[in-house]
Design a protein around this motif. Structure first.
Motif, PDB file in Angstrom:
ATOM      1  N   SER A  49     -12.196   2.540  -4.891  1.00 26.01           N
ATOM      2  CA  SER A  49     -11.007   3.178  -4.328  1.00 26.01           C
ATOM      3  C   SER A  49     -10.738   2.676  -2.917  1.00 26.01           C
ATOM      4  CB  SER A  49     -11.173   4.701  -4.326  1.00 26.01           C
ATOM      5  OG  SER A  49     -11.359   5.185  -5.638  1.00 26.01           O
ATOM      6  N   LEU A  50     -11.802   2.500  -2.130  1.00 24.68           N
ATOM      7  CA  LEU A  50     -11.628   1.973  -0.775  1.00 24.68           C
ATOM      8  C   LEU A  50     -11.112   0.535  -0.808  1.00 24.68           C
ATOM      9  CD1 LEU A  50     -14.837   3.361   0.986  1.00 24.68           C
ATOM     10  CD2 LEU A  50     -12.479   4.092   1.362  1.00 24.68           C
ATOM     11  N   ALA A  51     -11.635  -0.263  -1.730  1.00 20.88           N
ATOM     12  CA  ALA A  51     -11.156  -1.643  -1.846  1.00 20.88           C
ATOM     13  C   ALA A  51      -9.706  -1.683  -2.313  1.00 20.88           C
ATOM     14  CB  ALA A  51     -12.045  -2.430  -2.803  1.00 20.88           C
ATOM     15  N   ASP A  52      -9.332  -0.770  -3.219  1.00 16.00           N
ATOM     16  CA  ASP A  52      -7.931  -0.687  -3.642  1.00 16.00           C
ATOM     17  C   ASP A  52      -7.024  -0.357  -2.465  1.00 16.00           C
ATOM     18  OD1 ASP A  52      -8.639  -1.236  -6.231  1.00 16.00           O
ATOM     19  OD2 ASP A  52      -8.590   0.857  -6.912  1.00 16.00           O
ATOM     20  N   ALA A  53      -7.445   0.616  -1.671  1.00 15.74           N
ATOM     21  CA  ALA A  53      -6.635   1.013  -0.519  1.00 15.74           C
ATOM     22  C   ALA A  53      -6.519  -0.114   0.502  1.00 15.74           C
ATOM     23  CB  ALA A  53      -7.240   2.256   0.127  1.00 15.74           C
ATOM     24  N   GLN A  54      -7.625  -0.821   0.735  1.00 16.87           N
ATOM     25  CA  GLN A  54      -7.591  -1.938   1.674  1.00 16.87           C
ATOM     26  C   GLN A  54      -6.695  -3.067   1.163  1.00 16.87           C
ATOM     27  OE1 GLN A  54      -9.226  -1.897   4.715  1.00 16.87           O
ATOM     28  NE2 GLN A  54      -8.007  -3.730   5.110  1.00 16.87           N
ATOM     29  N   ALA A  55      -6.727  -3.319  -0.149  1.00 11.13           N
ATOM     30  CA  ALA A  55      -5.862  -4.348  -0.721  1.00 11.13           C
ATOM     31  C   ALA A  55      -4.402  -3.963  -0.604  1.00 11.13           C
ATOM     32  CB  ALA A  55      -6.239  -4.574  -2.186  1.00 11.13           C
ATOM     33  N   PRO A  74       1.203  -2.143  -3.168  1.00 12.71           N
ATOM     34  CA  PRO A  74       0.222  -1.468  -4.028  1.00 12.71           C
ATOM     35  C   PRO A  74       0.561  -1.563  -5.509  1.00 12.71           C
ATOM     36  CG  PRO A  74       0.961  -0.032  -2.245  1.00 12.71           C
ATOM     37  CD  PRO A  74       1.843  -1.225  -2.225  1.00 12.71           C
ATOM     38  N   ARG A  75       1.850  -1.602  -5.827  1.00 16.85           N
ATOM     39  CA  ARG A  75       2.230  -1.619  -7.232  1.00 16.85           C
ATOM     40  C   ARG A  75       1.780  -2.915  -7.908  1.00 16.85           C
ATOM     41  NH1 ARG A  75       8.100   0.546  -8.368  1.00 16.85           N
ATOM     42  NH2 ARG A  75       7.060   2.289  -7.315  1.00 16.85           N
ATOM     43  N   ALA A  76       1.676  -3.997  -7.163  1.00 11.18           N
ATOM     44  CA  ALA A  76       1.192  -5.254  -7.747  1.00 11.18           C
ATOM     45  C   ALA A  76      -0.260  -5.106  -8.197  1.00 11.18           C
ATOM     46  CB  ALA A  76       1.319  -6.385  -6.733  1.00 11.18           C
ATOM     47  N   LEU A  77      -1.082  -4.456  -7.368  1.00 11.94           N
ATOM     48  CA  LEU A  77      -2.469  -4.231  -7.765  1.00 11.94           C
ATOM     49  C   LEU A  77      -2.542  -3.247  -8.924  1.00 11.94           C
ATOM     50  CD1 LEU A  77      -5.465  -4.718  -7.365  1.00 11.94           C
ATOM     51  CD2 LEU A  77      -5.467  -2.942  -5.595  1.00 11.94           C
ATOM     52  N   ALA A  78      -1.678  -2.245  -8.931  1.00 12.91           N
ATOM     53  CA  ALA A  78      -1.659  -1.290 -10.041  1.00 12.91           C
ATOM     54  C   ALA A  78      -1.340  -2.001 -11.355  1.00 12.91           C
ATOM     55  CB  ALA A  78      -0.648  -0.184  -9.752  1.00 12.91           C
ATOM     56  N   ARG A  79      -0.348  -2.885 -11.332  1.00  6.52           N
ATOM     57  CA  ARG A  79      -0.008  -3.629 -12.554  1.00  6.52           C
ATOM     58  C   ARG A  79      -1.138  -4.567 -12.967  1.00  6.52           C
ATOM     59  NH1 ARG A  79       6.189  -5.140 -10.681  1.00  6.52           N
ATOM     60  NH2 ARG A  79       7.119  -3.082 -11.098  1.00  6.52           N
ATOM     61  N   ALA A  80      -1.782  -5.178 -11.971  1.00  5.35           N
ATOM     62  CA  ALA A  80      -2.907  -6.059 -12.289  1.00  5.35           C
ATOM     63  C   ALA A  80      -4.055  -5.268 -12.919  1.00  5.35           C
ATOM     64  CB  ALA A  80      -3.373  -6.768 -11.024  1.00  5.35           C
ATOM     65  N   LEU A  81      -4.343  -4.096 -12.380  1.00  6.83           N
ATOM     66  CA  LEU A  81      -5.411  -3.269 -12.942  1.00  6.83           C
ATOM     67  C   LEU A  81      -5.088  -2.854 -14.373  1.00  6.83           C
ATOM     68  CD1 LEU A  81      -6.382  -0.933  -9.944  1.00  6.83           C
ATOM     69  CD2 LEU A  81      -7.762  -2.745 -10.966  1.00  6.83           C
ATOM     70  N   ARG A 138      -2.753   5.665 -10.412  1.00  6.12           N
ATOM     71  CA  ARG A 138      -1.982   6.789  -9.872  1.00  6.12           C
ATOM     72  C   ARG A 138      -2.045   6.807  -8.341  1.00  6.12           C
ATOM     73  NH1 ARG A 138      -4.793  10.605 -11.944  1.00  6.12           N
ATOM     74  NH2 ARG A 138      -3.842  10.331 -14.008  1.00  6.12           N
ATOM     75  N   ALA A 139      -3.237   6.549  -7.786  1.00  9.65           N
ATOM     76  CA  ALA A 139      -3.370   6.521  -6.333  1.00  9.65           C
ATOM     77  C   ALA A 139      -2.571   5.375  -5.723  1.00  9.65           C
ATOM     78  CB  ALA A 139      -4.841   6.399  -5.953  1.00  9.65           C
ATOM     79  N   ASP A 192       1.073   6.233  -5.630  1.00  3.76           N
ATOM     80  CA  ASP A 192       1.369   7.142  -4.511  1.00  3.76           C
ATOM     81  C   ASP A 192       1.464   6.379  -3.202  1.00  3.76           C
ATOM     82  OD1 ASP A 192       1.343   9.248  -6.275  1.00  3.76           O
ATOM     83  OD2 ASP A 192      -0.735   9.835  -5.838  1.00  3.76           O
ATOM     84  N   MET A 193       0.600   5.397  -3.009  1.00  2.00           N
ATOM     85  CA  MET A 193       0.668   4.570  -1.803  1.00  2.00           C
ATOM     86  C   MET A 193       1.957   3.770  -1.750  1.00  2.00           C
ATOM     87  SD  MET A 193      -3.178   2.985  -1.631  1.00  2.00           S
ATOM     88  CE  MET A 193      -4.601   3.992  -2.046  1.00  2.00           C
ATOM     89  N   ASP A 194       2.429   3.334  -2.907  1.00  2.00           N
ATOM     90  CA  ASP A 194       3.641   2.532  -2.957  1.00  2.00           C
ATOM     91  C   ASP A 194       4.826   3.288  -2.391  1.00  2.00           C
ATOM     92  OD1 ASP A 194       4.793  -0.039  -3.963  1.00  2.00           O
ATOM     93  OD2 ASP A 194       6.067   1.343  -5.057  1.00  2.00           O
ATOM     94  N   GLY A 195       4.881   4.592  -2.612  1.00  2.00           N
ATOM     95  CA  GLY A 195       5.941   5.395  -2.035  1.00  2.00           C
ATOM     96  C   GLY A 195       5.875   5.419  -0.526  1.00  2.00           C
ATOM     97  N   LEU A 196       4.672   5.429   0.050  1.00  2.00           N
ATOM     98  CA  LEU A 196       4.550   5.426   1.497  1.00  2.00           C
ATOM     99  C   LEU A 196       5.060   4.124   2.100  1.00  2.00           C
ATOM    100  CD1 LEU A 196       0.956   6.945   1.859  1.00  2.00           C
ATOM    101  CD2 LEU A 196       3.131   8.114   2.172  1.00  2.00           C
ATOM    102  N   PHE A 197       4.763   3.006   1.451  1.00  2.00           N
ATOM    103  CA  PHE A 197       5.244   1.722   1.963  1.00  2.00           C
ATOM    104  C   PHE A 197       6.761   1.610   1.808  1.00  2.00           C
ATOM    105  CE2 PHE A 197       0.753   0.503   1.257  1.00  2.00           C
ATOM    106  CZ  PHE A 197       0.507   0.005   2.517  1.00  2.00           C
ATOM    107  N   ASP A 198       7.303   2.186   0.733  1.00  2.00           N
ATOM    108  CA  ASP A 198       8.754   2.169   0.558  1.00  2.00           C
ATOM    109  C   ASP A 198       9.449   2.910   1.680  1.00  2.00           C
ATOM    110  OD1 ASP A 198       8.568   0.674  -1.689  1.00  2.00           O
ATOM    111  OD2 ASP A 198       8.746   2.352  -3.099  1.00  2.00           O
ATOM    112  N   ASP A 199       8.881   4.065   2.087  1.00  2.00           N
ATOM    113  CA  ASP A 199       9.473   4.834   3.175  1.00  2.00           C
ATOM    114  C   ASP A 199       9.434   4.042   4.468  1.00  2.00           C
ATOM    115  OD1 ASP A 199       9.916   6.865   1.421  1.00  2.00           O
ATOM    116  OD2 ASP A 199       8.075   7.996   1.953  1.00  2.00           O
ATOM    117  N   THR A 200       8.331   3.322   4.683  1.00  2.00           N
ATOM    118  CA  THR A 200       8.225   2.524   5.907  1.00  2.00           C
ATOM    119  C   THR A 200       9.272   1.414   5.932  1.00  2.00           C
ATOM    120  OG1 THR A 200       5.852   2.967   5.968  1.00  2.00           O
ATOM    121  CG2 THR A 200       6.653   1.151   7.310  1.00  2.00           C
TER     122      THR A 200
END
Length: 348
Positions: free
Chosen positions: A262-268, A275-282, A333-334, A337-345
């Motif tokens: 999970s930490l490596a996912d967040a760092q990536a 984040p959605r690219a890693l989600a699709r890859a997973l 799923r995590a 959720d991160m993808d939404g934060l980057f979209d807002d930014t």
């Protein structure tokens, strides 16, 4: 919650603690094995002459005989285990790579797209360029090795290079670089190398020099022991070492926190801002993550981005305690959720 720097320091401490515990556990195991051998031998001799079993009658003699043997055996075991622990610390990544068939290093000109994708991520995070390895398997998976970020490597399967686009491939590389940066690779290489020592030593005592070409089924082992029982001093410790290695291997999962993925996912996600690219890859990796070359190396599967041995066992599905990775659904799923934060930014 621990910061990334605290997590790195914790991994470094765990690596040193495991290195120190390995010689200690080896000596304790050797003493227990010798004592158990003399107790069993004494009980069988006593029963042969008296037709009864009396543990108290043979305990003292067994303890004395074990003590006499351990005077020279335990220092020898301690020296061998210290040497192996030193090898695990110095060459643990190389030992892991050599145990996987079909891995070869590639250069920029061999795999230009993959190499430049990894190079771009390294420039982004400010890390040295690791060696890129390709595992000739059409399934999708990847793992990182390295005792230090300056001397590390990333192994990707051929299927991963074929079936992921560049953005998804960069996300996978960012995930593996996070493991290198967090020293997860050092901790896991030490654990795998030290644990594999017992199974390797046991198989060498049982199979001898034919270990690589032998059939490792229990029927094959029983037949070999039956036909080569003229040397029980090899058979007894061989079985104990194999049992110790195979029983200990699943328990190693409890020593490695599943939060590392999970930490490596967040760092990536933070590195690629996608984040959605890693989600699709997973998701794609989870559909075909089995690597045949790792079927006999279950501990190395702990290092992969997703479990390479196929479906969970019944107990793993029932309790979740035996899993070395979080469920891929939770990770996706995590990341969503991160993808939404980057979209807002980006909208700001």
């Amino acid at each position: 919650m621990a910061t990334a720097y605290e997590y790195i320091e914790r991994n470094k401490r765990r690596s040193l603690i495991l290195l120190a515990l390995f010689p200690v556990s080896s000596v304790l195991f050797a003493y227990a094995a010798v004592l158990g051998f003399y107790i069993l031998w004494g009980l069988l001799k006593y029963a042969h002459y008296t037709n009864v079993f009396s543990f108290a009658s043979v305990w003292n003699q067994s303890f004395i005989s074990a003590h006499e043997m351990c005077v020279w055996l335990l220092p020898f075991c301690f020296a061998v285990s210290c040497f192996w622990a030193w090898m695990a610390y110095r060459q643990g990544d190389r030992i892991v790579l050599d145990s996987v068939a079909g891995v070869r290093s590639v250069s920029r000109w061999d795999e230009f797209d993959a190499y430049t994708a990894l190079e771009n991520i390294c420039l982004t995070v400010g890390m040295p360029m690791p060696q890129l390895y390709v595992l000739e398997d059409d399934s999708l998976n990847a793992f990182a090795v390295g005792m230090h970020p300056a001397q590390a490597g990333i192994v990707v399967s051929r299927g991963l290079l074929k079936r992921l686009d560049r953005v998804q491939l960069e996300a996978v590389f960012a995930h593996e670089l996070a493991h290198i940066r967090h020293y997860d690779t050092r901790l896991m290489a030490i654990v795998i190398t030290c644990t594999a020592f017992f199974a390797f030593a046991g198989e060498m005592l049982i199979y001898g020099t034919d270990r690589e070409n032998a059939d490792h089924s229990w029927e094959s082992v029983a037949n070999r022991v039956y036909f080569h029982s003229h040397c029980p001093l090899f058979v007894y410790p061989g079985f104990l070492l194999m049992a110790y290695g195979y029983v200990l291997a699943p328990l190693i999962r409890f020593a490695l926190s599943r939060t590392r993925e999970s930490l490596a996912d967040a760092q990536a996600a933070l590195t690629t801002r996608h984040p959605r690219a890693l989600a699709r890859a997973l998701w794609r990796i989870s559909q075909d993550s089995r690597i045949e070359a790792l079927d006999g190396c279950r501990l190395i599967g702990i290092m992969c981005i997703e479990r390479p041995q196929g479906q969970d066992r019944f107990f793993d599905r029932l309790s979740g305690m035996g899993r070395s990775h979080p469920p891929v659904e939770e990770r996706i799923r995590a990341l969503n959720d991160m993808d939404g934060l980057f979209d807002d930014t980006d909208k700001r």
